[in-house]
Design a protein around this motif. Structure first.
Motif, PDB file in Angstrom:
ATOM      1  N   GLY A 153       0.755  -1.233  -0.004  1.00  0.00           N
ATOM      2  CA  GLY A 153      -0.113   0.126   0.251  1.00  0.00           C
ATOM      3  C   GLY A 153       0.887   1.166  -0.006  1.00  0.00           C
ATOM      4  N   HIS A 154       2.137   1.316   0.317  1.00  0.00           N
ATOM      5  CA  HIS A 154       3.122   2.355   0.163  1.00  0.00           C
ATOM      6  C   HIS A 154       3.371   2.617  -1.340  1.00  0.00           C
ATOM      7  CE1 HIS A 154       2.703   2.339   4.521  1.00  0.00           C
ATOM      8  NE2 HIS A 154       3.033   1.246   4.662  1.00  0.00           N
ATOM      9  N   CYS A 155       3.098   3.709  -1.888  1.00  0.00           N
ATOM     10  CA  CYS A 155       3.532   3.808  -3.405  1.00  0.00           C
ATOM     11  C   CYS A 155       4.658   4.663  -3.501  1.00  0.00           C
ATOM     12  CB  CYS A 155       2.572   4.501  -3.916  1.00  0.00           C
ATOM     13  SG  CYS A 155       0.902   3.500  -4.048  1.00  0.00           S
ATOM     14  N   LYS A 156       5.595   4.604  -4.387  1.00  0.00           N
ATOM     15  CA  LYS A 156       6.705   5.471  -4.528  1.00  0.00           C
ATOM     16  C   LYS A 156       7.063   5.843  -6.150  1.00  0.00           C
ATOM     17  CE  LYS A 156       9.520   4.227  -0.532  1.00  0.00           C
ATOM     18  NZ  LYS A 156      10.840   3.576  -0.079  1.00  0.00           N
ATOM     19  N   PHE A 157       7.623   6.873  -6.221  1.00  0.00           N
ATOM     20  CA  PHE A 157       7.970   7.427  -7.548  1.00  0.00           C
ATOM     21  C   PHE A 157       9.208   7.903  -7.576  1.00  0.00           C
ATOM     22  CE2 PHE A 157       8.186  10.211 -11.194  1.00  0.00           C
ATOM     23  CZ  PHE A 157       7.916   9.606 -12.422  1.00  0.00           C
ATOM     24  N   LYS A 192      -6.755   1.006  -3.382  1.00  0.00           N
ATOM     25  CA  LYS A 192      -6.446   0.372  -2.029  1.00  0.00           C
ATOM     26  C   LYS A 192      -4.924   0.881  -1.684  1.00  0.00           C
ATOM     27  CE  LYS A 192      -9.453  -3.286  -1.861  1.00  0.00           C
ATOM     28  NZ  LYS A 192      -9.696  -5.077  -1.946  1.00  0.00           N
ATOM     29  N   VAL A 193      -4.593   1.997  -1.600  1.00  0.00           N
ATOM     30  CA  VAL A 193      -3.167   2.386  -1.389  1.00  0.00           C
ATOM     31  C   VAL A 193      -3.160   3.359  -0.131  1.00  0.00           C
ATOM     32  CG1 VAL A 193      -2.127   2.210  -3.659  1.00  0.00           C
ATOM     33  CG2 VAL A 193      -3.040   4.262  -2.858  1.00  0.00           C
ATOM     34  N   THR A 194      -2.187   3.472   0.703  1.00  0.00           N
ATOM     35  CA  THR A 194      -2.265   4.503   1.899  1.00  0.00           C
ATOM     36  C   THR A 194      -1.692   5.634   1.704  1.00  0.00           C
ATOM     37  OG1 THR A 194      -0.147   3.032   2.837  1.00  0.00           O
ATOM     38  CG2 THR A 194      -2.448   2.435   3.402  1.00  0.00           C
ATOM     39  N   ASP A 195      -0.380   5.453   1.034  1.00  0.00           N
ATOM     40  CA  ASP A 195       0.446   6.806   0.986  1.00  0.00           C
ATOM     41  C   ASP A 195       1.429   6.837  -0.037  1.00  0.00           C
ATOM     42  OD1 ASP A 195       3.144   5.499   1.907  1.00  0.00           O
ATOM     43  OD2 ASP A 195       1.759   5.230   3.993  1.00  0.00           O
ATOM     44  N   PHE A 196       2.046   7.895  -0.431  1.00  0.00           N
ATOM     45  CA  PHE A 196       2.918   8.171  -1.593  1.00  0.00           C
ATOM     46  C   PHE A 196       4.234   8.883  -0.799  1.00  0.00           C
ATOM     47  CE2 PHE A 196       5.267  11.207  -4.144  1.00  0.00           C
ATOM     48  CZ  PHE A 196       5.600  10.573  -4.982  1.00  0.00           C
TER      49      PHE A 196
END
Length: 242
Positions: A153-157, A192-196
């Motif tokens: 659920g923790h997204c990164k770019f 369904k993701v929590t943060d970026f």
């Protein structure tokens, strides 16, 4: 946004950034991959993928299919086991990985936000910014970045170094100084993701510049998407952690 015709398949391999081998109805096909990023955590042999079928509307295309989405196994336990077959506590999530889709989705969303003028691919400085908008006397510049990299659920770019992305951020900082309302919108191509947060491990310069931009008044936005095999729609705001 909607795709005209979608079929499913099983991913086999990806010999280079532009093509993949996929089993479709039991036959191995060479397909176009609509994302030149690494996507190693997504395109795992045996995973289910979805492809746009251009049969009957090939035009100048050489390949009939374009890979646009993939199913990913997400562990639900505290100890993330990724795609380990022994994991019993998991869910399957659908991720759109079409790198052209975010601008289309955001363009549709902007059209519903009351702007009196919207122009895509706007030349500013030495860059082409994704959107220029007007509302009242305010002028806006918006750069869009599609995000497919996530862990529990923790997204990164980004998922690969992006000097172009760093350049765009510097242009937005300059635009803010010149009186524009400047923003970056990270579009997470899944639900369904929590943060970026910026992916400092992969490209610290991008993360540092994103934090600099925020300190200079550039707005950092993040939204997730409602995803189906044949559609993608901007959905909910996602927490940003810089």
């Amino acid at each position: 946004m909607k795709y005209e015709k979608i079929v499913s398949g099983i991913f086999v391999s990806r010999p280079n950034r532009f093509i993949a081998h996929v089993l479709i109805d039991g036959k191995e096909e060479i397909v176009h991959v609509k994302n030149t990023g690494r996507c190693k955590e997504l395109l795992v042999p045996g995973c289910k993928v979805y492809l746009e079928d251009f049969d009957g509307r090939m035009g100048t295309r050489k390949l009939r299919y374009s890979l646009v989405a993939v199913e990913k196994k997400r562990c639900l336990s505290d100890a993330d086991c990724g795609r380990n077959d022994s994991c019993k506590d998991y869910e399957m999530i659908l991720i759109n990985m079409d790198s052209q889709a975010p601008n289309k989705v955001v363009g549709e969303w902007l059209a519903s936000q009351g702007y009196t003028f919207i122009k895509s691919e706007y030349n500013y400085g030495d860059s082409r910014i994704d959107f220029y908008m007007e509302k009242g006397t305010d002028k806006y510049l918006l750069e869009v970045k599609g995000c497919t990299l996530e862990n529990n659920g923790h997204c990164k770019f980004p998922d690969a170094p992006t000097e172009r992305g760093v350049k765009h951020l510097h242009e937005l900082i300059k635009a803010k100084k010149d009186g524009y309302r400047s923003a970056v919108l990270i579009l997470v191509q899944m639900e369904k993701v929590t943060d970026f947060s910026p992916n400092d491990e992969t490209h610290k310069a991008f993360g540092d510049t994103l934090r600099l931009a925020a300190s200079k008044g550039v707005e950092i936005l993040c939204y997730n998407c409602k995803v189906t095999p044949d559609s993608l729609e901007l959905k909910d705001k996602v927490k940003v952690i810089l």
